[in-house]
Scaffold this active site. Structure first.
Site, PDB file in Angstrom:
ATOM      1  N   LYS A  64     -26.723 -20.593 -10.397  1.00  0.00           N
ATOM      2  CA  LYS A  64     -25.690 -21.585 -10.704  1.00  0.00           C
ATOM      3  C   LYS A  64     -25.900 -22.771  -9.765  1.00  0.00           C
ATOM      4  O   LYS A  64     -26.246 -22.574  -8.587  1.00  0.00           O
ATOM      5  CB  LYS A  64     -24.334 -20.919 -10.460  1.00  0.00           C
ATOM      6  CG  LYS A  64     -23.107 -21.711 -10.854  1.00  0.00           C
ATOM      7  CD  LYS A  64     -21.849 -20.862 -10.598  1.00  0.00           C
ATOM      8  CE  LYS A  64     -20.570 -21.554 -11.030  1.00  0.00           C
ATOM      9  NZ  LYS A  64     -19.380 -20.686 -10.823  1.00  0.00           N
ATOM     10  N   SER A 139     -16.515 -20.613 -14.892  1.00  0.00           N
ATOM     11  CA  SER A 139     -17.322 -21.785 -14.669  1.00  0.00           C
ATOM     12  C   SER A 139     -18.833 -21.534 -14.678  1.00  0.00           C
ATOM     13  O   SER A 139     -19.609 -22.472 -14.831  1.00  0.00           O
ATOM     14  CB  SER A 139     -16.941 -22.436 -13.338  1.00  0.00           C
ATOM     15  OG  SER A 139     -17.214 -21.565 -12.260  1.00  0.00           O
ATOM     16  N   SER A 163     -14.959 -16.565 -12.992  1.00  0.00           N
ATOM     17  CA  SER A 163     -16.069 -17.448 -13.369  1.00  0.00           C
ATOM     18  C   SER A 163     -17.396 -16.748 -13.625  1.00  0.00           C
ATOM     19  O   SER A 163     -18.325 -17.367 -14.126  1.00  0.00           O
ATOM     20  CB  SER A 163     -16.271 -18.525 -12.300  1.00  0.00           C
ATOM     21  OG  SER A 163     -15.277 -19.515 -12.437  1.00  0.00           O
TER      22      SER A 163
END
Lengths: 457, 88
Positions: A64, A139, A163
């Site tokens: 990420k 996310s 997330s």
């Protein structure tokens, strides 16, 4: 779907070149913000020359883009950090590299990990791996999608309130949010320090165990890390006592999601475990706690982005105060500003007791309810999300509707306990549905062993 | 809103303020529900793992980061110092 073992013992350059090719072929999903192609190929050649060895030698992965890593900017999907070149790497990335794994790119996210759909990325949303008209979740949406599309066999994400678990559920992969403090957060852009955790996306549970074993452990660079405890289990203990959380199975939850969860429950029973319905009454208040505590913490953590030492600096301002205000206004997306302002509000004198202190007291009640359940039960289960992946744009106009997608995942985050999302089937329209297994503090290995024992290969 | 923006060091554009005011009003309305919970005599939970006073040796560790590398990240620097507009 591919597994980590499919990449072991092969030519590392070939592994990396093929992964990069798959990434380029799947650009329409917008799962990756940057490739780290040059560095990845150099490392692959070093693996092929035998200079780097390890349990993940030559295995490509993605992080990420809130993980500091070499080879591309670390943007946190924000204009604020669009050109930020990390001077160091996250401990989790360093540990994977020490085992020979090769990072090929940086995955899209909601800017600064604020969101549940990846639509808050300053660079545009990620599309769902099963339906490009739907959200990837967030996310860590990009990390989930690169795993679901078999671009790489695993990816790292961060989970503050869901997330990792929510996008894992939306894209049909395994997502692990470990016990708070299991994995060092050194070198990961901070959001809410009392619930931020680092975890994995994989196509199967055994791979999650392997990657978690490598990245977990105490780190003197992150003083909140726990003494080493994570060790995968060969098999699950028979006859576990499992509680199905009533509050997560109400009529507000999509009926296909409930059906999938109940089918998973039947499989647990068939495997010799007992499953009872249990109550977690405080669950109905946890989202309100979360949207006080997390904005409070992130408003403090994001104070560092001031346009002075690094990151975006606004042009044409005359005074220092204008420089702060203008750089932050232009460098953050709307959701960042909403959350920072909510945080400022609940922490400001006159409101502190009514909001922030009350939420932290309510958090104690939540911890107490979990503790009471874990006296009788080994594992709790429920859906990971109330619905399968929603349409792009469906919830963007209403922040509270967007926040409600986190309602099943925030309780474990606030209590710091481990929770994983595992695929539990598809809806009639072909969208993945996940179930969430939640355990007591440090029971991560047991949760994974249970999920592994039920996995359909 | 102006005060909140100021507390948050955000120089909001005029067209942003109206939309944010509505959103923030709705969010505050939602989180208000916590006042229904009776928390009399309940201690707050600020952290969940119970770690206390994690010590380290009193030795300097530069974490392998170079001063010049960090300075190079600053939008503007001069003579080894980060440059900012005038304060007053």
């Amino acid at each position: 779907m591919t597994k980590i073992s499919d990449f072991l013992g092969k030519n590392a350059r070939g592994n990396v070149e093929e992964a990069i090719l798959r990434a380029k072929d799947n650009q329409q999903y917008h799962a990756l913000l940057n490739l780290t192609e040059k560095r990845a190929l150099e490392r692959a050649d070093a693996v092929d020359r035998g200079e780097i060895k390890g349990r993940l030698a030559g295995v490509p992965f993605v992080v990420k883009d809130n993980f500091l890593a070499f080879g591309a900017p670390t943007t946190a999907a924000s204009k604020m950090l669009e050109n930020f070149i990390a001077p160091l790497q996250a401990t989790a990335v360093e540990k994977l590299e020490a085992e020979g794994a090769i990072c090929i790119g940086k995955a899209n996210l909601d800017a600064f990990a604020h969101g549940g759909s990846t639509e808050n990325s300053a660079f545009g949303p990620t599309k769902n791996a099963y339906d490009v008209t739907r959200v990837a979740g967030g996310s860590s949406g990009g990390s989930a999608v690169v795993t679901a599309l078999d671009i790489v066999p695993f990816a790292l994400g961060s989970d503050t309130g869901g997330s990792i678990r929510q996008p894992a559920s939306f894209n049909g992969v395994v997502g692990v949010k470990p016990t708070y403090g299991t994995v060092s957060r050194y070198g990961v852009v901070a959001m809410a320090s009392s619930t931020d955790t680092i975890g994995t996306f994989t196509t199967n549970v055994a791979d999650a165990e392997l990657v978690m074993e490598i990245i977990s452990g105490q780190d003197h660079k992150d003083m909140t890390t726990l003494a080493d405890f994570f060790e995968p289990l060969e098999s699950v203990q028979p006859g576990l006592k499992i509680g199905l959380i009533n509050e997560s199975m109400t009529n507000d939850v999509d009926h296909e999601v409930r059906d999938c969860t109940l089918r998973y429950v039947e499989r647990l029973r068939a495997a010799g475990h007992t499953v009872d319905n249990v109550a977690l009454p405080i669950a109905n208040h946890t989202l309100a706690m979360y949207y006080i505590i997390v904005p409070a913490e992130l408003s403090s953590n994001l104070a560092r982005y001031d346009g002075i030492r690094y990151g975006y600096r606004a042009e044409g301002v005359k005074t220092l105060a204008q420089l702060y205000g203008q750089s932050r206004d232009e460098g953050f997306v709307t959701e960042n500003k909403r959350r920072i302002m909510i945080g400022s509000y609940v922490l400001s004198s006159g409101f502190f007791d009514a909001y922030y202190l009350q939420a932290q007291k309510a958090r104690t009640l939540l911890v107490n309810e979990f503790d009471a359940l874990f006296e009788k039960y080994d594992v709790l289960i429920g859906p990971t999300t109330p619905t399968p992946a929603f349409k792009l744009g469906e919830n963007t106009a209403d922040p509270i509707k967007m926040y409600l997608a986190d309602i099943m995942t925030v309780p474990a985050s606030l209590a710091g306990i481990p929770a994983i999302s595992v695929p539990a089937g598809l809806s009639e329209s072909g969208l993945p549905i996940g179930v969430q297994l939640v355990g007591r503090m440090r029971s991560d290995a047991q949760l994974l062993a249970l999920a592994k024992s039920l996995e359909v290969s | 809103m102006q005060r909140l923006a100021q507390l948050s060091s955000l120089a909001l554009a005029d067209d942003e303020i109206d939309a944010l005011q509505i959103d923030i009003g709705n969010i505050l309305g939602y989180i208000q529900q916590l006042s229904e919970l009776d928390t009399t005599g309940v201690e707050p939970t600020y952290q969940v793992t119970g770690l206390q006073n994690v010590w380290r040796d009193d030795k300097i560790d530069d974490y392998g980061i170079d001063r010049d590398e960090l300075l190079a990240l600053a939008p503007e620097s001069q003579n080894g110092q980060i440059k900012v507009p005038k304060v007053l």
